[in-house]
Design a protein around this motif. Structure first.
Motif, short mmCIF file in Angstrom:
data_model
loop_
_atom_site.label_atom_id
_atom_site.label_comp_id
_atom_site.label_asym_id
_atom_site.label_seq_id
_atom_site.Cartn_x
_atom_site.Cartn_y
_atom_site.Cartn_z
N ASP A 1 -54.12 17.36 21.55
CA ASP A 1 -53.90 16.05 22.17
C ASP A 1 -52.50 16.05 22.77
O ASP A 1 -51.55 15.52 22.21
CB ASP A 1 -54.03 14.93 21.13
CG ASP A 1 -54.13 13.55 21.77
OD1 ASP A 1 -53.64 13.39 22.91
OD2 ASP A 1 -54.70 12.64 21.14
N PRO A 2 -52.34 16.68 23.95
CA PRO A 2 -51.00 16.89 24.50
C PRO A 2 -50.22 15.60 24.77
O PRO A 2 -49.01 15.57 24.57
CB PRO A 2 -51.26 17.68 25.78
CG PRO A 2 -52.71 17.51 26.08
CD PRO A 2 -53.39 17.31 24.77
N GLU A 3 -50.91 14.53 25.20
CA GLU A 3 -50.19 13.28 25.48
C GLU A 3 -49.64 12.67 24.20
O GLU A 3 -48.46 12.27 24.13
CB GLU A 3 -51.11 12.28 26.18
CG GLU A 3 -51.26 12.50 27.66
CD GLU A 3 -51.83 11.27 28.34
OE1 GLU A 3 -51.54 11.09 29.54
OE2 GLU A 3 -52.56 10.49 27.68
N LEU A 4 -50.48 12.57 23.18
CA LEU A 4 -50.03 11.97 21.92
C LEU A 4 -48.96 12.84 21.27
O LEU A 4 -47.97 12.33 20.73
CB LEU A 4 -51.21 11.76 20.98
CG LEU A 4 -50.91 11.08 19.65
CD1 LEU A 4 -50.24 9.73 19.85
CD2 LEU A 4 -52.20 10.92 18.83
N ALA B 1 -43.45 20.49 27.50
CA ALA B 1 -44.00 19.90 26.28
C ALA B 1 -42.89 19.49 25.32
O ALA B 1 -43.07 19.47 24.12
CB ALA B 1 -44.94 20.89 25.59
N LEU C 1 -50.16 4.70 25.42
CA LEU C 1 -50.69 5.20 24.16
C LEU C 1 -50.69 4.11 23.08
O LEU C 1 -51.60 4.04 22.25
CB LEU C 1 -49.89 6.41 23.69
CG LEU C 1 -50.14 7.68 24.52
CD1 LEU C 1 -49.13 8.75 24.16
CD2 LEU C 1 -51.56 8.19 24.32
N LEU D 1 -45.85 6.28 29.45
CA LEU D 1 -46.69 7.04 28.54
C LEU D 1 -46.80 6.36 27.18
O LEU D 1 -47.90 6.19 26.63
CB LEU D 1 -46.12 8.45 28.37
CG LEU D 1 -46.79 9.32 27.29
CD1 LEU D 1 -48.23 9.62 27.68
CD2 LEU D 1 -46.01 10.61 27.07
N ARG E 1 -46.79 14.82 22.74
CA ARG E 1 -45.53 14.63 23.47
C ARG E 1 -44.90 13.29 23.13
O ARG E 1 -43.69 13.18 22.95
CB ARG E 1 -45.79 14.74 24.97
CG ARG E 1 -44.55 14.51 25.81
CD ARG E 1 -44.78 14.85 27.29
NE ARG E 1 -43.58 14.55 28.04
CZ ARG E 1 -43.41 13.46 28.78
NH1 ARG E 1 -44.40 12.58 28.88
NH2 ARG E 1 -42.28 13.25 29.42
N ALA E 2 -45.72 12.26 23.04
CA ALA E 2 -45.19 10.92 22.76
C ALA E 2 -44.56 10.83 21.38
O ALA E 2 -43.53 10.17 21.20
CB ALA E 2 -46.30 9.89 22.89
N THR F 1 -40.69 13.19 24.34
CA THR F 1 -40.17 12.06 25.10
C THR F 1 -38.73 11.75 24.72
O THR F 1 -38.28 10.61 24.88
CB THR F 1 -41.05 10.82 24.87
OG1 THR F 1 -41.28 10.66 23.46
CG2 THR F 1 -42.38 10.95 25.58
#
Length: 490
Positions: free
Chosen positions: A190-193, A374, A465, A461, A195-196, A377
């Motif tokens: 889950d690259p977005e989560l 990656a 999320l 982002l 990273r967040a 944030t």
């Protein structure tokens, strides 16, 4: 849609049957106001604010966290999480507090060069577990700080210029999201989560475990050079010049402290105004001696304890206070700084200041400026310095309600901090969430504080999320760091 528009859960009376079922389901204690242990469980390192929850779950495992989140959802209770409480900025009133201090497992894989820690682990535990293998984590200056919250905020540590932010070393995060679902999150799954979470993870779930890389460091050349009296102005100017010349293997900070005239303080500190330059160098002792020579040339030192040390003694470089106390603090990430502005900060916050103020200037850059696509944030990686201001709050109410005198003291401290940080306004890029201490969510400029932590892309982002994973705003961790005004794309 904006984060401020999310539904705010109410705190209804607890369903006795559901509470009994929760107590039967979890391994750890379930505490209500008035129960033995309730006050101790809700207390943390920050004494200016203390949670006043309707119920506390002292989690022993991830399954306890799942049960607690499921209960909170069903009962309409906001959720807060606390391990050590160092960075507590907003206390939950009438909600559910998940205390993770019992989740204290640490496992080092020396062959892989990694550590896996549970939610309540503090940095001293990881340092001690990694040291026999010639390894070290990217820990902060205090061994008693919790690993998880520190890393979720980025993590500026003893080795930061050499190896980057603690968040940059994270391999995986286990967390429970607002749907009471446990997730194992990696850059692949889950690259977005993922990273967040690394820099903006407060408020997206309850982290139950984390795996991160260790670095091959067994010893340091480090300690403090302490200047007082007529050497201070030159020490400030020389420190700024010196930071332009040192390699990435050297991480340092400068602290300015006007010590009160108290009998419990050592004679070398009592009633004195001192500049502490802290050094952590991963190279040889001989090269370290050569590198610090320009600092020593400033003049006589009050003390000079630079030495070769095992990494297990790295906490002695900063000597952070170990006892819980009440405090408030703010910070500015800076693109640069000149000696005149730093002297202005010193004049405002020194012995003549209306309140005691500890100033710390961290030299950034090096590996912190990179991190790749990656890299999470973490905001303002191009910052060259972090200027931190922190003041004790004598007489602050432990329940956070505040008396008239305590509120006046907080207002005076906030005004002092604002004036000191205004002196560096020409270089200001933003703030670090790791160094926001106190009740910043109730400030008139709370939205500006939130915006200052992340850039616009990271805000977008994080807000997206948050809306996706926690639309009811179940989790209340660090409102001053939340993307309060970041619009979610339609």
């Amino acid at each position: 849609m904006e984060i401020n528009d999310l539904v705010q859960p109410s705190a209804p009376a607890l369903d006795p049957a559901a509470l009994t079922a929760l107590t039967d389901r979890v391994r750890g204690p379930v505490l209500l106001p008035g129960d033995d242990g309730y006050d101790a469980e809700r207390s943390g390192f920050q004494l200016a604010r203390r949670h006043r929850p309707a119920v506390i779950v002292g989690a022993r495992c991830a399954e306890d966290v799942v049960a607690a989140v499921r209960f909170a959802r069903a009962q309409g209770l906001p959720v807060a999480v606390q391990a050590t409480g160092h960075g507590l900025s907003a206390a939950t009133d009438g909600g559910l507090l998940i205390s993770t201090r019992r989740m204290a497992g640490v496992r080092v894989d020396a062959a892989a060069g990694t550590a896996r820690v549970e939610a309540g682990v503090v940095w001293g535990q990881v340092v001690d577990a990694a040291a026999p293998h010639g390894l070290a984590p990217l820990n902060g200056s205090s061994p008693g700080v919790g690993v998880i919250s520190y890393t979720l905020g980025g993590g500026v540590g003893v080795l930061a210029r050499t190896y980057g932010f603690a968040a940059d070393q994270v391999r995986s995060v286990d967390l429970v999201t607002a749907d009471a679902r446990p997730r194992h999150v990696t850059a692949d799954t889950d690259p977005e989560l993922f990273r967040a979470l690394l820099g903006g993870g407060h408020g997206l779930g309850v982290v139950t475990a984390m795996e991160f890389g260790l670095v091959p460091v067994a010893r340091l050349y480090g300690g403090q050079l302490v200047f007082g009296g007529e050497q201070i102005d030159e020490a400030l100017a020389e420190y700024l010049r010196w930071t332009e010349t040192v390699p990435d293997e050297l991480t340092s900070s400068l602290a300015l402290i006007a010590y009160p005239d108290l009998p419990q303080l050592p004679g070398s500190l009592r009633g004195r105004y001192l500049a502490h330059i802290r050094i952590a160098y991963t190279g040889s002792t001989a090269e370290g001696e050569r590198l610090v020579a320009p600092l020593r040339a400033v003049g006589p030192r009050v003390s000079d304890d630079l030495r070769e040390m095992p990494y297990t003694e790295s906490h002695t470089i900063h000597r952070d206070p170990a006892d819980p106390h009440a405090y408030d603090g703010d910070n500015a990430l800076l693109s640069g700084l000149d000696a005149a502005a730093l002297r202005r900060v010193a004049a405002l916050t020194g012995p003549a200041a209306p309140a005691m103020c500890v100033v710390q200037l961290n030299h950034l850059g090096g590996a912190m400026a990179s991190g790749g696509a990656a890299a999470g944030t973490v905001g303002h990686r191009d910052a060259r310095f972090a200027l931190r201001v922190l003041s004790p709050l004598a007489g602050a109410a432990e329940d956070g309600s505040g008396s008239e005198g305590a509120d006046a003291a907080l207002s005076a401290v906030r005004a002092l901090h604002a004036e000191a940080l205004a002196a560096v306004a020409p270089w200001r890029l933003g703030r670090s969430v790791n160094f926001l201490f106190g009740r910043h969510g109730d400030r008139p400029d709370a939205e500006e504080v939130a915006r200052s932590v992340h850039d616009t892309g990271a805000h977008r982002l994080l807000a997206g999320l948050k809306a996706r994973h926690d639309p009811a705003n179940l989790f209340r961790f660090h409102p001053a760091a939340a993307p309060a005004a970041a619009a979610v794309p339609a």
